[in-house]
Design a protein around this motif. Structure first.
Motif, PDB file in Angstrom:
ATOM      1  N   LEU A   1      42.389  48.591  39.590  1.00  0.00           N
ATOM      2  CA  LEU A   1      41.387  47.571  39.307  1.00  0.00           C
ATOM      3  C   LEU A   1      40.087  47.782  40.068  1.00  0.00           C
ATOM      4  O   LEU A   1      39.013  47.449  39.569  1.00  0.00           O
ATOM      5  CB  LEU A   1      41.952  46.183  39.638  1.00  0.00           C
TER       6      LEU A   1
ATOM      7  N   ILE B   1      43.093  39.591  32.195  1.00  0.00           N
ATOM      8  CA  ILE B   1      43.798  40.829  32.516  1.00  0.00           C
ATOM      9  C   ILE B   1      45.196  40.765  31.916  1.00  0.00           C
ATOM     10  O   ILE B   1      45.952  39.831  32.176  1.00  0.00           O
ATOM     11  CB  ILE B   1      43.876  41.038  34.036  1.00  0.00           C
TER      12      ILE B   1
ATOM     13  N   ARG C   1      38.483  46.947  32.768  1.00  0.00           N
ATOM     14  CA  ARG C   1      39.659  46.685  33.592  1.00  0.00           C
ATOM     15  C   ARG C   1      40.315  45.348  33.239  1.00  0.00           C
ATOM     16  O   ARG C   1      40.554  44.498  34.097  1.00  0.00           O
ATOM     17  CB  ARG C   1      39.312  46.772  35.088  1.00  0.00           C
TER      18      ARG C   1
ATOM     19  N   LEU D   1      46.078  46.686  32.264  1.00  0.00           N
ATOM     20  CA  LEU D   1      46.702  47.198  33.483  1.00  0.00           C
ATOM     21  C   LEU D   1      48.127  47.599  33.125  1.00  0.00           C
ATOM     22  O   LEU D   1      49.014  46.762  32.982  1.00  0.00           O
ATOM     23  CB  LEU D   1      46.695  46.098  34.551  1.00  0.00           C
TER      24      LEU D   1
ATOM     25  N   ALA E   1      46.848  41.523  40.503  1.00  0.00           N
ATOM     26  CA  ALA E   1      45.587  41.224  39.833  1.00  0.00           C
ATOM     27  C   ALA E   1      45.142  39.793  40.106  1.00  0.00           C
ATOM     28  O   ALA E   1      43.960  39.525  40.363  1.00  0.00           O
ATOM     29  CB  ALA E   1      45.727  41.464  38.329  1.00  0.00           C
TER      30      ALA E   1
END
Length: 568
Positions: free
Chosen positions: A74, A395, A417, A420, A437
């Motif tokens: 990240l 995310i 980003r 993930l 995250a």
């Protein structure tokens, strides 16, 4: 005993305090760990810098390592994990392997037996240079506490320069705790600086010539090392040149998927029309990916070692260029460095490939449309509901399993980003990655998607999410078996099911036992209301989605896979 923030001016210090000083100097804001007696001195030193470094205590070393790896993905800066010797290190190895295959900067710090006990097979002793030798960029052991600043500076530089990757450092427990005169210690270095190459003017001119003379050019971008600015430069480049672009496996967030030049993801389950477009390209510009097995469809998308296409391959590590594919123009460069030059590259006034990008995007949109699947839950529709409901910067994390193919195919990533996931194909990644995250970006929505098998490999980290108040939404797709392995089993040994069945808990009740919000979804219509409740729960939440075993992939059921195998 000295404090870590003033060890240079105190009379005595320790290796542990110098180590924490080095973390502070490198602007580390959180570390992930499972505590162990072998590095108690470090925990004591971290106690004095809680205003600068948060210590996130995990329930399993694999979780701690995966969280550190996720932070590296990240931020582009090394994620930090501490584990104890022996079992702690072996548990953490999965995160190191993922960091290596995914080119993620990460530093794993392992408590080690005392120096005077080494080479006796002391309690939990392992030679980490041998253990991690092939899955890390650098493995070292610090035997002299005075050299801690040197080792840590080297570790941060190695992890972030060239092709990024993991560094492993063993820390003998007596080295960490032994006091010695602070004047004898090396000075803690300032934060490590990223070191990357740039393309030469000659290389950029040849790149321009090859592209300008192309008839069917195609761009594949991805890999680690992008920044928001580099992604913006990449977008300007493909717009100026009207180029179709695909994104490498699990790097779908490198360009907004709704962009009119976007052709789709180049990875497992690739759109056949996209694969054909790439095969028919005459010039292929690859920016960042290693061109590994997943991106190349098991090395079948391109001829080895010389591709039919004129290949321009850009990578941060010189050792990756020519490893499998001999490029016509290999370029060693950091991605921000070459993206800035590409954005400024003069495009031809006209091109024979005009309209190719729009055509490729239309094919992608058609591919993205959901197809019916067995059962009352349509995962394609669920992914579209997620895409419509979640903010652009949400995310989404996942591990490995067939459930992720619906995510890759039907969800559109629109923010840098926001994806993930492990290119290494590691199960159990999505849950700890989501927790990391959320700890890093508490204001962003974070959703972890996992299969039942994938989730249970790291489900204990629900306790970590609860402990730190990290309101992640966990979505568990439950088909009561190891779906990907069952698919391969039916393909190679049709009808001979063995070793892939699972008995699962009531996942909603499981989440509730931790104090999290939990509920079960058994129809498409029930998903969006459940998602709203989970997002508004104000605490970790889990949604279990139950689907039939026969629902294998977006394109085939287990029955269809079995029948095809029997007919072959």
């Amino acid at each position: 005993m000295t404090q870590p923030n003033d060890s240079a001016s105190s009379t005595t210090t320790t290796g542990a305090r110098l180590l924490v000083d080095a973390l502070v100097a490198n602007e580390v804001t959180r570390v992930f760990c499972v505590p162990g007696e072998s590095y108690l001195a470090v925990l004591d030193a971290l106690h004095d810098v809680t205003d600068r470094i948060e210590t996130v205590v995990c329930r399993h070393e694999a979780g701690a390592a995966n969280m550190a790896e996720a932070v590296g993905k990240l931020t582009g800066k090394p994620g930090i994990a501490f584990v104890t010797r022996g079992p702690g290190a072996t548990h953490a190895s999965i995160g190191v392997h993922t960091a290596f295959q995914d080119s993620t900067p990460m530093i794993l710090l392992i408590g080690q037996v005392a120096r005077e006990q080494m080479d006796r097979e002391a309690f939990q002793e392992i030679d980490y240079r041998r253990m991690f030798g092939q899955m890390a960029k650098w493995v070292a052991q610090i035997d002299d506490p005075r050299r801690v600043p040197e080792y840590l500076s080297h570790a941060f530089h190695v992890a972030t320069s060239g092709r990024p990757g993991p560094v492993v450092i063993a820390l003998p427990e007596d080295m960490l705790s032994e006091p010695f005169p602070a004047a004898q210690a090396q000075v803690v270095a300032p934060a490590a600086q990223r070191v990357q190459a740039s393309p030469s003017a000659v290389q950029m001119e040849r790149l321009r010539t090859l592209l300008a003379n192309a008839k069917k050019p195609f761009v594949i971008a991805g890999g680690h090392g992008w920044t928001p600015e580099a992604c913006a430069d990449l977008q300007r480049f493909v717009e100026n040149w009207h180029l179709p672009i695909g994104l490498a496996f699990r790097f779908q967030d490198t360009l907004n998927n709704d962009h009119p030049n976007y052709a789709g993801d180049v990875g497992l389950g690739v759109n056949p029309a996209l694969a054909q477009r790439i095969r028919e390209a005459d010039v292929l510009l690859v920016l960042g990916p290693r061109l590994g097995e997943a991106t190349t469809g098991g090395y079948a998308l391109f001829d080895i070692p010389k591709t039919k296409q004129t290949l321009i391959h850009v990578h941060q590590g010189a050792e990756e260029l020519g490893r499998v594919y001999a490029a016509d123009l290999p370029i060693v460069s950091g991605l921000p460095e070459i993206a800035a030059q590409l954005a400024a590259l003069d495009a031809p006034a006209s091109s024979v490939w005009s309209g190719a990008a729009e055509e490729a995007h239309r094919a992608y949109l058609a591919w993205r449309e959901p197809r019916p699947m067995p059962g009352d839950v349509q995962l394609g529709d669920v992914m579209q509901q997620l895409r419509a409901r979640l903010p652009d910067d949400a995310i989404i994390t996942n591990g490995a399993g067939n459930y992720a193919t619906w995510l890759h195919r039907h969800y559109a990533y629109r923010h840098f980003r926001s994806q993930l996931a492990p290119t290494s194909g590691a199960m159990g990644y999505g849950v700890p990655a989501a927790i990391a995250a959320k700890s890093l970006y508490p204001s962003r929505t974070v959703v972890a998607l996992a299969g039942d098998g994938c989730f249970m490999m790291s489900s204990q980290e629900l306790a970590t999410a609860m402990q730190y108040g990290l309101a992640v939404v966990f979505i568990v797709v439950n088909n009561s078996h190891y779906g990907t392995i069952r698919m391969h089993q039916e393909r190679h040994y049709p009808g001979r099911v063995h070793g892939t069945q699972l008995t699962n808990p009531d996942f909603a009740a499981f989440a509730q036992s931790f104090g999290a919000h939990g509920e079960t979804v058994e129809s498409t219509a029930a998903f969006l209301p459940a998602l709203e409740r989970a997002l508004n729960a104000g605490r970790p939440a889990l949604i279990e989605i139950r689907i039939p075993k026969n629902a294998s992939t977006p394109t085939a059921t287990l029955e269809q896979i079995r029948d095809a195998a029997l007919k072959a």
